[in-house]
Design a protein around this motif. Structure first.
Motif, PDB file in Angstrom:
ATOM      1  N   LEU A   1      36.736  52.384  39.740  1.00  0.00           N
ATOM      2  CA  LEU A   1      36.887  51.380  39.024  1.00  0.00           C
ATOM      3  C   LEU A   1      37.180  49.881  39.753  1.00  0.00           C
ATOM      4  CD1 LEU A   1      38.971  52.646  36.094  1.00  0.00           C
ATOM      5  CD2 LEU A   1      36.543  52.081  35.885  1.00  0.00           C
ATOM      6  N   THR A   2      36.619  49.996  40.975  1.00  0.00           N
ATOM      7  CA  THR A   2      36.608  48.799  41.905  1.00  0.00           C
ATOM      8  C   THR A   2      35.388  48.351  42.156  1.00  0.00           C
ATOM      9  OG1 THR A   2      38.676  49.760  42.932  1.00  0.00           O
ATOM     10  CG2 THR A   2      37.341  48.020  44.412  1.00  0.00           C
ATOM     11  N   VAL A   3      35.178  46.818  42.070  1.00  0.00           N
ATOM     12  CA  VAL A   3      34.053  46.337  42.181  1.00  0.00           C
ATOM     13  C   VAL A   3      33.988  45.186  42.956  1.00  0.00           C
ATOM     14  CG1 VAL A   3      33.182  46.902  39.922  1.00  0.00           C
ATOM     15  CG2 VAL A   3      34.095  44.622  40.406  1.00  0.00           C
ATOM     16  N   ALA A   4      32.757  44.756  43.779  1.00  0.00           N
ATOM     17  CA  ALA A   4      32.870  43.598  44.749  1.00  0.00           C
ATOM     18  C   ALA A   4      33.229  42.415  44.106  1.00  0.00           C
ATOM     19  CB  ALA A   4      31.488  43.576  45.277  1.00  0.00           C
ATOM     20  N   ARG A   5      33.737  41.425  44.509  1.00  0.00           N
ATOM     21  CA  ARG A   5      34.196  40.243  44.238  1.00  0.00           C
ATOM     22  C   ARG A   5      33.249  39.053  45.225  1.00  0.00           C
ATOM     23  NH1 ARG A   5      37.855  36.060  45.516  1.00  0.00           N
ATOM     24  NH2 ARG A   5      39.242  37.488  46.660  1.00  0.00           N
ATOM     25  N   PRO A   6      32.254  38.382  44.728  1.00  0.00           N
ATOM     26  CA  PRO A   6      31.634  37.434  45.391  1.00  0.00           C
ATOM     27  C   PRO A   6      32.320  36.534  45.807  1.00  0.00           C
ATOM     28  CG  PRO A   6      30.821  37.358  43.181  1.00  0.00           C
ATOM     29  CD  PRO A   6      31.894  38.615  43.524  1.00  0.00           C
ATOM     30  N   PRO A   7      32.122  35.548  46.872  1.00  0.00           N
ATOM     31  CA  PRO A   7      32.826  34.283  47.039  1.00  0.00           C
ATOM     32  C   PRO A   7      32.918  33.290  45.968  1.00  0.00           C
ATOM     33  CG  PRO A   7      30.831  34.687  48.694  1.00  0.00           C
ATOM     34  CD  PRO A   7      30.934  35.698  47.773  1.00  0.00           C
ATOM     35  N   GLU A   8      31.794  33.163  45.068  1.00  0.00           N
ATOM     36  CA  GLU A   8      32.019  32.202  44.049  1.00  0.00           C
ATOM     37  C   GLU A   8      33.050  32.579  42.787  1.00  0.00           C
ATOM     38  OE1 GLU A   8      27.735  32.667  45.314  1.00  0.00           O
ATOM     39  OE2 GLU A   8      29.522  34.137  44.930  1.00  0.00           O
TER      40      GLU A   8
ATOM     41  N   LYS B   1      32.901  50.624  35.214  1.00  0.00           N
ATOM     42  CA  LYS B   1      32.564  49.938  36.258  1.00  0.00           C
ATOM     43  C   LYS B   1      31.522  48.937  36.060  1.00  0.00           C
ATOM     44  CE  LYS B   1      32.078  50.600  41.414  1.00  0.00           C
ATOM     45  NZ  LYS B   1      32.048  51.564  42.328  1.00  0.00           N
ATOM     46  N   GLU B   2      30.280  49.615  35.297  1.00  0.00           N
ATOM     47  CA  GLU B   2      29.111  48.617  35.257  1.00  0.00           C
ATOM     48  C   GLU B   2      29.533  47.402  34.580  1.00  0.00           C
ATOM     49  OE1 GLU B   2      29.202  52.082  32.211  1.00  0.00           O
ATOM     50  OE2 GLU B   2      29.809  51.994  34.226  1.00  0.00           O
ATOM     51  N   GLU B   3      30.469  47.682  33.455  1.00  0.00           N
ATOM     52  CA  GLU B   3      30.836  46.320  32.583  1.00  0.00           C
ATOM     53  C   GLU B   3      31.553  45.507  33.499  1.00  0.00           C
ATOM     54  OE1 GLU B   3      31.049  48.117  28.201  1.00  0.00           O
ATOM     55  OE2 GLU B   3      32.981  47.752  29.330  1.00  0.00           O
ATOM     56  N   MET B   4      32.585  45.927  34.199  1.00  0.00           N
ATOM     57  CA  MET B   4      33.236  45.082  35.240  1.00  0.00           C
ATOM     58  C   MET B   4      32.174  44.323  36.021  1.00  0.00           C
ATOM     59  SD  MET B   4      36.423  47.425  35.847  1.00  0.00           S
ATOM     60  CE  MET B   4      37.149  46.509  37.392  1.00  0.00           C
ATOM     61  N   GLU B   5      31.282  44.777  36.698  1.00  0.00           N
ATOM     62  CA  GLU B   5      30.280  44.300  37.587  1.00  0.00           C
ATOM     63  C   GLU B   5      29.505  43.409  36.867  1.00  0.00           C
ATOM     64  OE1 GLU B   5      29.204  48.077  40.585  1.00  0.00           O
ATOM     65  OE2 GLU B   5      28.142  47.753  38.760  1.00  0.00           O
ATOM     66  N   TRP B   6      29.221  43.456  35.506  1.00  0.00           N
ATOM     67  CA  TRP B   6      28.606  42.737  34.901  1.00  0.00           C
ATOM     68  C   TRP B   6      29.305  41.285  34.717  1.00  0.00           C
ATOM     69  CZ3 TRP B   6      28.892  40.289  29.659  1.00  0.00           C
ATOM     70  CH2 TRP B   6      27.742  39.774  29.138  1.00  0.00           C
TER      71      TRP B   6
ATOM     72  N   ILE C   1      40.826  47.765  38.481  1.00  0.00           N
ATOM     73  CA  ILE C   1      41.960  48.026  37.378  1.00  0.00           C
ATOM     74  C   ILE C   1      42.487  49.482  37.776  1.00  0.00           C
ATOM     75  CG2 ILE C   1      40.146  49.030  35.886  1.00  0.00           C
ATOM     76  CD1 ILE C   1      41.847  47.828  33.634  1.00  0.00           C
ATOM     77  N   SER C   2      43.989  49.305  37.871  1.00  0.00           N
ATOM     78  CA  SER C   2      44.860  50.729  38.225  1.00  0.00           C
ATOM     79  C   SER C   2      45.821  50.652  36.960  1.00  0.00           C
ATOM     80  CB  SER C   2      45.287  50.347  39.440  1.00  0.00           C
ATOM     81  OG  SER C   2      46.471  49.161  39.472  1.00  0.00           O
ATOM     82  N   PHE C   3      45.019  50.853  36.066  1.00  0.00           N
ATOM     83  CA  PHE C   3      46.085  51.114  34.429  1.00  0.00           C
ATOM     84  C   PHE C   3      47.090  52.176  34.558  1.00  0.00           C
ATOM     85  CE2 PHE C   3      46.523  52.706  30.205  1.00  0.00           C
ATOM     86  CZ  PHE C   3      47.062  51.298  29.712  1.00  0.00           C
ATOM     87  N   ALA C   4      46.607  53.231  34.773  1.00  0.00           N
ATOM     88  CA  ALA C   4      47.790  54.149  34.749  1.00  0.00           C
ATOM     89  C   ALA C   4      48.895  54.144  35.868  1.00  0.00           C
ATOM     90  CB  ALA C   4      46.975  55.699  34.633  1.00  0.00           C
ATOM     91  N   THR C   5      48.396  53.979  36.925  1.00  0.00           N
ATOM     92  CA  THR C   5      49.191  53.947  38.172  1.00  0.00           C
ATOM     93  C   THR C   5      50.096  52.616  38.369  1.00  0.00           C
ATOM     94  OG1 THR C   5      47.411  53.536  39.563  1.00  0.00           O
ATOM     95  CG2 THR C   5      48.116  55.752  39.583  1.00  0.00           C
ATOM     96  N   GLY C   6      49.432  51.474  37.871  1.00  0.00           N
ATOM     97  CA  GLY C   6      50.066  50.151  37.711  1.00  0.00           C
ATOM     98  C   GLY C   6      49.937  49.562  39.437  1.00  0.00           C
ATOM     99  N   GLY C   7      51.197  48.965  39.794  1.00  0.00           N
ATOM    100  CA  GLY C   7      51.185  48.699  41.319  1.00  0.00           C
ATOM    101  C   GLY C   7      50.759  47.140  41.563  1.00  0.00           C
ATOM    102  N   GLY C   8      50.386  46.477  40.622  1.00  0.00           N
ATOM    103  CA  GLY C   8      49.719  45.319  40.737  1.00  0.00           C
ATOM    104  C   GLY C   8      50.901  44.105  41.365  1.00  0.00           C
ATOM    105  N   LEU C   9      52.205  44.280  40.951  1.00  0.00           N
ATOM    106  CA  LEU C   9      53.357  43.164  41.197  1.00  0.00           C
ATOM    107  C   LEU C   9      53.701  43.738  42.686  1.00  0.00           C
ATOM    108  CD1 LEU C   9      55.114  42.180  37.957  1.00  0.00           C
ATOM    109  CD2 LEU C   9      53.006  41.217  39.177  1.00  0.00           C
ATOM    110  N   ALA C  10      52.964  43.721  43.714  1.00  0.00           N
ATOM    111  CA  ALA C  10      53.333  44.018  44.930  1.00  0.00           C
ATOM    112  C   ALA C  10      52.258  43.325  46.028  1.00  0.00           C
ATOM    113  CB  ALA C  10      53.197  45.376  45.208  1.00  0.00           C
TER     114      ALA C  10
ATOM    115  N   LEU D   1      40.025  39.455  34.810  1.00  0.00           N
ATOM    116  CA  LEU D   1      38.631  40.050  34.256  1.00  0.00           C
ATOM    117  C   LEU D   1      38.783  41.481  33.561  1.00  0.00           C
ATOM    118  CD1 LEU D   1      35.697  38.754  36.195  1.00  0.00           C
ATOM    119  CD2 LEU D   1      36.380  38.097  33.915  1.00  0.00           C
ATOM    120  N   PRO D   2      39.245  42.497  34.346  1.00  0.00           N
ATOM    121  CA  PRO D   2      39.212  43.580  34.019  1.00  0.00           C
ATOM    122  C   PRO D   2      39.727  44.416  32.615  1.00  0.00           C
ATOM    123  CG  PRO D   2      40.131  43.701  36.225  1.00  0.00           C
ATOM    124  CD  PRO D   2      40.098  42.192  35.729  1.00  0.00           C
TER     125      PRO D   2
END
Length: 339
Positions: A116-123, A287-292, A98-107, A132-133
């Motif tokens: 605030l970055t967490v691993a994404r498993p193959p499932e 971060k811990e909530e995002m991981e959960w 989640i890059s809330f303050a800086t945005g950047g997602g439409l790119a 999710l974030p």
């Protein structure tokens, strides 16, 4: 790992207002990660109401920090470059962030804070991960603020946790997660939504579902007469006078779209030690909530419902769809999506 391209496709706006038509397709330099950041080659991003509310100027002068601005903060993709000091990721890792303050997602590429970055498993698909974030974290923090302490299916109510919860706008991005998380907590869930989504929300696990346009739905009255210990309030424009009659003696209404009136009401209740409380919620990503949440998704205990998917070339349509406010679940832009 191949070095990222020097330029990328993106959508940005250069002033407040303008809605979907204010988003312009541009070719801009690929950003470089600063200390504590990662550069991602994006696979998906999800649009939340806060994204177009920032465009409308609802949080000025804080955001955007500068124009032009590439919006959207909920992203998933692949790590391609590390900023200094980042040691817990490597190029090639699949992640969500989640890059809330800086945005950047439409790119095609975006930088994000490693914290605030967490691993994404193959499932977990890229679309699920990007959804999710903000929305799922908001639903989780909402229920925690209402007193829910456990999401393992046990009866936290024995420890003073709420037993009965109302989720408003339960078919939306935040609401559809709130229903599922409340059921994971073992709560009795009453939910409101539009008539076309009654079956959908029931399928998420809600025990009672109200059409918000019926007399019962408008007054939030449970069909079984249940009084609510907690309310996960996910829609604007409901006055306190509507909540008061349907609340238990001690109850908390957690509002994710608070305005000035809600803040004033909350302050007054706090200083008068009221037993029925309105609590404005401002998401603080953790971060811990995002991981959960990712792990719950991996296990199949939390499902993301994607309303619609758009390629980057049609991101304005996704933006307009979000502004309309009738999405069932999440709206996702996929960078490799079919044109």
């Amino acid at each position: 790992m191949a070095a990222p391209k020097k330029t990328m496709r993106a959508l940005q706006y250069d002033k407040y207002g303008g809605g979907a038509e204010g988003l312009k397709h541009v070719e801009v330099p690929v950003p470089s990660p600063n200390k504590g950041e990662v550069l991602l080659k994006l696979e998906a991003a999800s649009i939340n109401p806060i994204d177009w509310k920032i465009q409308k100027g609802m949080v000025r002068p804080f955001l955007p920090r500068k124009f032009p601005f590439i919006p959207v903060g909920d992203i998933s993709g692949e790590v391609v470059e590390l900023g200094s000091g980042v040691t817990n990721f490597k190029p090639g890792d699949k992640v969500i962030s989640i890059s809330f303050a800086t945005g950047g997602g439409l790119a095609e590429y975006a930088v994000a804070p490693a914290s605030l970055t967490v691993a994404r498993p193959p499932e977990v698909s890229a679309a699920e991960g990007a959804s999710l974030p903000t929305a799922a974290s908001t639903a989780l923090q909402q229920l925690k603020a209402a007193g829910v302490s456990s999401f393992d299916g046990g009866s936290g109510a024995d420890n003073g946790d709420p037993k009965n919860v109302l989720v408003t706008a339960a078919s939306g991005g935040v609401g559809h997660y709130a229903v599922q998380l409340a059921k994971l907590a073992g709560l009795h869930v009453t939910a409101t939504c539009g008539a076309r989504n009654l079956g959908f929300v029931g399928g998420l696990g809600a025990d009672e579902v109200l059409d918000y346009k019926t007399p019962e739905g408008a007054t939030l009255r449970s069909p079984s007469g249940t009084k609510y210990d907690a309310v996960a309030h996910c829609v604007t424009g409901t006055p306190w006078s509507v909540f008061a009659p349907v609340l238990a003696d001690r109850a908390t209404v957690v509002d994710v779209t608070p305005g000035i009136a809600a803040a004033a009401k909350s302050f007054l209740q706090k200083v008068t030690f009221a037993k029925k409380r309105l609590v404005p919620l401002v998401l603080i990503p953790k971060k811990e909530e995002m991981e959960w949440l990712v792990d719950m998704t991996r296990q199949g205990k939390l499902k993301t419902v994607v309303d619609s998917r758009y390629p980057l070339s049609r991101a304005q349509e996704a933006w307009a769809k979000s502004i309309e406010g009738h999405a069932t679940g999440k709206i996702v832009v996929e960078m490799g999506g079919a044109e």
